[in-house]
Design a protein around this motif. Structure first.
Motif, short mmCIF file in Angstrom:
data_model
loop_
_atom_site.label_atom_id
_atom_site.label_comp_id
_atom_site.label_asym_id
_atom_site.label_seq_id
_atom_site.Cartn_x
_atom_site.Cartn_y
_atom_site.Cartn_z
N ALA A 28 0.87 -1.20 -0.12
CA ALA A 28 -0.28 0.16 0.05
C ALA A 28 1.33 1.22 -0.12
N LEU A 29 1.74 1.42 0.68
CA LEU A 29 3.08 2.45 0.87
C LEU A 29 3.44 2.77 -0.29
N THR A 30 3.88 1.26 -1.03
CA THR A 30 4.87 2.17 -2.53
C THR A 30 3.89 2.00 -3.56
N PHE A 31 2.75 1.63 -3.71
CA PHE A 31 1.46 2.13 -4.73
C PHE A 31 1.41 3.71 -4.29
N ASN A 32 1.77 4.32 -3.16
CA ASN A 32 1.11 5.41 -3.20
C ASN A 32 2.72 6.81 -3.72
N LYS A 33 2.95 6.85 -4.72
CA LYS A 33 4.33 7.62 -5.38
C LYS A 33 4.23 8.53 -3.45
N GLY A 63 9.25 24.09 -12.33
CA GLY A 63 9.89 24.40 -13.68
C GLY A 63 9.12 23.89 -14.66
N LEU A 64 9.49 23.94 -15.75
CA LEU A 64 8.93 23.62 -17.32
C LEU A 64 10.22 23.10 -18.05
N PRO A 65 10.60 21.70 -18.89
CA PRO A 65 8.90 21.34 -19.10
C PRO A 65 8.60 20.55 -17.22
N CYS A 66 7.10 19.38 -17.05
CA CYS A 66 7.73 18.25 -15.64
C CYS A 66 6.57 17.77 -16.15
N PHE A 67 6.12 16.48 -15.34
CA PHE A 67 5.91 15.26 -15.58
C PHE A 67 4.73 16.30 -14.41
N ILE A 68 3.45 15.33 -14.95
CA ILE A 68 1.83 15.27 -14.39
C ILE A 68 1.91 13.72 -14.71
N LYS A 69 1.28 13.19 -12.67
CA LYS A 69 0.90 11.52 -12.76
C LYS A 69 -0.08 11.92 -11.90
N PRO A 70 -0.86 10.53 -12.25
CA PRO A 70 -1.68 10.23 -11.37
C PRO A 70 -0.36 9.41 -9.77
N ASN A 71 -1.55 9.44 -9.05
CA ASN A 71 -0.68 9.23 -7.22
C ASN A 71 -0.71 7.99 -7.45
N PRO A 126 22.28 8.78 -9.35
CA PRO A 126 20.88 8.43 -9.66
C PRO A 126 19.65 9.01 -8.30
N HIS A 127 19.17 9.62 -9.36
CA HIS A 127 17.88 10.07 -8.34
C HIS A 127 16.76 8.98 -8.80
N PHE A 128 15.78 8.84 -7.95
CA PHE A 128 15.32 7.56 -7.64
C PHE A 128 13.51 8.52 -7.90
N LEU A 129 13.33 7.44 -8.69
CA LEU A 129 11.53 8.17 -9.23
C LEU A 129 10.22 7.25 -8.86
N GLU A 130 10.52 6.03 -9.07
CA GLU A 130 9.37 4.87 -8.35
C GLU A 130 9.84 3.45 -8.50
N ILE A 131 8.67 3.44 -8.12
CA ILE A 131 8.64 1.41 -7.72
C ILE A 131 6.96 1.37 -7.97
N ASN A 132 7.87 -0.27 -8.78
CA ASN A 132 6.77 -1.62 -9.60
C ASN A 132 7.29 -2.86 -8.45
N THR A 133 6.16 -2.74 -7.69
CA THR A 133 6.31 -4.29 -6.85
C THR A 133 5.48 -5.15 -7.41
N VAL A 134 5.16 -5.49 -8.44
CA VAL A 134 3.99 -6.31 -9.80
C VAL A 134 4.66 -6.03 -11.14
N PRO A 135 5.78 -5.88 -11.31
CA PRO A 135 6.46 -5.97 -12.54
C PRO A 135 5.67 -6.70 -12.97
N GLY A 136 5.36 -6.26 -14.43
CA GLY A 136 5.48 -7.50 -15.51
C GLY A 136 6.44 -8.49 -15.56
N MET A 137 4.84 -9.32 -16.31
CA MET A 137 6.28 -10.49 -16.06
C MET A 137 5.77 -11.28 -17.78
N THR A 138 5.42 -10.50 -18.71
CA THR A 138 5.54 -11.09 -19.75
C THR A 138 6.66 -10.82 -20.55
N LEU A 139 7.01 -11.64 -21.95
CA LEU A 139 8.15 -12.25 -22.56
C LEU A 139 8.73 -10.88 -22.38
N GLN A 140 8.02 -9.99 -22.94
CA GLN A 140 9.08 -9.01 -23.80
C GLN A 140 9.05 -7.47 -22.06
#
Length: 324
Positions: A112-117, A153-161, A283-297
């Motif tokens: 739950a914690l890591t899903f919240n950016k 500043g600009l440019p910037c990124f807008i993300k769902p939390n 290195p600057h941390f952006l985000e973490i994915n705790t159920v990463p994709g497991m497709t062949l790609q």
């Protein structure tokens, strides 16, 4: 005696189809001599187990079992392949933990914690991890685009939390694009994050528990054909994913140390994949994915292959770690 393994896939978010692909890859790469795998679709309208002929059997939500004829099947372990809600945000894991069923992810609170950016950033910053400058908004907040731009500043990124697979993310170069990006992000979530643009090499770092140890997998460099690593770049071939990354030995050592530190600081278990951008070799941390994709790609399976770990070994290790 073979263990019954429920591979949960689907979910309630925009990532449902990606999750189904990941889950089917796991299903096809489990050792049938050790495990009896079951495809379990967790969807808003139904929770069902699918036979090989796609016949559906309803899951009993009281105890997470299913009845086929007169046989009631219980699961020894759950392999979590649900991206987004309710797999990656911890909801279904709390349910499984109440039922005392082992699963391949971190405990529900960590998920739950890591899903919240925003909350993830607040934790890693306490450990000295470098991040972008950010602004956080809830739906209904007064939006002052000039103040936001003055800070990030600009440019910037807008993300769902709370969202994954780059759904709802946009890159804004102007005040008008900031406002449009906020509107787009709110379609995915009621809280959003606006971050400064970090100009540098982007890498993706997989960290897993492997044979009882925390293991940093070979690093992947992300070179997007699009303006950033968006959905098309991730899933429709609009990027180069170069493993191992073309970074210096010093950069490799730094990002490996930071990635391991983040994994430990967030009390992770199982699979993770986090994104970093190098700014002035740091290195600057952006985000973490705790159920990463497991497709062949997907990136993490590519990294495991470079490390000499097959999908059979990768998935079996996750199950054995959960059972222990």
């Amino acid at each position: 005696m073979k263990k019954n393994i429920a591979i949960i896939m689907g979910g309630y978010s925009s990532e449902v189809h990606i999750s189904l692909k990941s889950g089917n890859v796991v299903y096809n790469h489990l050792n049938r001599e050790k495990y009896t795998p079951f495809r379990v679709h967790i969807l808003k309208e139904k929770w069902v187990v699918l036979d090989d002929d796609d016949t559906e059997y309803e899951i009993n939500k009281n105890n997470f079992t299913f009845l086929k004829g007169i046989t009631n099947t219980k699961f020894d372990c759950v392999f979590n392949a649900i991206h987004g809600n309710p797999g990656e945000n911890g909801m279904i894991l709390a349910y499984l933990e109440l039922l005392n069923i082992p699963h391949t992810s971190a405990p529900f609170y960590q998920m739950a914690l890591t899903f919240n950016k925003r909350d993830t950033l607040s934790v890693v910053k306490e450990y000295g991890i470098k991040t972008a400058i950010s602004v956080y908004l809830n739906k209904g907040d007064v939006i002052n685009a000039d103040e936001i731009i003055a800070k990030v500043g600009l440019p910037c990124f807008i993300k769902p939390n709370n969202a994954g697979s780059s759904y709802g993310i946009s890159k804004a170069y102007t005040k008008e694009e900031v406002l449009k990006g906020i509107e787009t992000a709110y379609k995915e979530d009621s809280s959003i994050l606006i971050e400064s643009f970090l100009n540098g090499t982007e890498v993706s770092v997989g960290v897993i528990q492997y044979k009882g140890e925390i293991k940093v997998l070979p690093i992947t460099e992300i070179v997007s054909e699009n303006d950033f690593f968006d959905y098309e770049a991730k899933y429709e071939g609009k990027s180069q994913e170069i493993t191992p990354a073309r970074i210096s030995p010093e950069e490799k050592s730094r990002v490996e140390a930071v990635a391991k530190k983040v994994y430990q600081a967030l009390n992770m278990r199982g699979f993770t994949r986090a994104e970093y951008i190098f700014v002035n070799d740091e290195p600057h941390f952006l985000e973490i994915n705790t159920v990463p994709g497991m497709t062949l790609q997907s990136i993490l399976p590519q990294q495991a292959a470079v490390a000499g770990i097959s999908l059979y070994e990768l998935f079996e290790n996750a199950i054995e770690m959960a059972l222990k």
